[in-house]
Write a protein that holds these residues in place. Structure first.
Motif, PDB file in Angstrom:
ATOM      1  N   LYS A 263       0.765  -1.278   0.109  1.00 17.52           N
ATOM      2  CA  LYS A 263      -0.143   0.044  -0.111  1.00 17.52           C
ATOM      3  C   LYS A 263       0.829   1.155   0.028  1.00 17.52           C
ATOM      4  N   GLU A 264       0.523   2.070  -0.785  1.00 17.54           N
ATOM      5  CA  GLU A 264       1.319   3.575  -0.863  1.00 17.54           C
ATOM      6  C   GLU A 264       0.636   4.493   0.259  1.00 17.54           C
ATOM      7  N   THR A 265       1.329   4.773   1.222  1.00 17.87           N
ATOM      8  CA  THR A 265       0.980   5.700   2.106  1.00 17.87           C
ATOM      9  C   THR A 265       1.431   6.993   2.133  1.00 17.87           C
ATOM     10  N   LYS A 266       0.937   8.071   2.453  1.00 13.97           N
ATOM     11  CA  LYS A 266       1.893   9.398   2.492  1.00 13.97           C
ATOM     12  C   LYS A 266       2.360   9.336   3.826  1.00 13.97           C
ATOM     13  N   LYS A 267       3.678  10.096   3.808  1.00 15.03           N
ATOM     14  CA  LYS A 267       4.176  10.290   5.046  1.00 15.03           C
ATOM     15  C   LYS A 267       3.401  11.484   5.922  1.00 15.03           C
ATOM     16  N   LYS A 268       3.112  11.130   7.154  1.00 14.43           N
ATOM     17  CA  LYS A 268       2.661  12.167   7.967  1.00 14.43           C
ATOM     18  C   LYS A 268       3.483  13.188   8.690  1.00 14.43           C
TER      19      LYS A 268
END
Length: 85
Positions: free
Chosen positions: A79-84
């Motif tokens: 899964k591609e997740t954005k950095k928080k």
């Protein structure tokens, strides 16, 4: 005093059925273990069919294809997740 000594062999009872089974079972087990140890120690000659298969020329494409397909099956898409921040 010599007349009092009894030099006759001692009376040994006949072995029972279970004693015979145990005796021959132990002999069989010992022979089986020897065969197993000899099978490990002595080299086993390969049959002619396996020798001819190992010397067949293989092209590089046939060898590379199974290696490429195997990792794709086991990998799951990440899964591609954005950095928080």
């Amino acid at each position: 005093m010599a007349a009092e000594l009894d030099f006759s062999p001692p009376e040994i009872p006949e072995p029972t059925f279970m004693e015979n089974v145990l005796r021959y079972g132990l002999f069989f087990g010992a022979i089986f273990q020897l065969i197993c140890v000899l099978a490990i120690i002595l080299p086993v000659s390969k049959s002619h069919k396996t020798d001819s298969d190992s010397f067949e020329p293989k092209n590089s494409e046939a060898v590379k294809k199974p290696k490429a397909t195997a990792p794709q099956i086991s990998k799951k898409p990440k899964k591609e997740t954005k950095k928080k921040r």
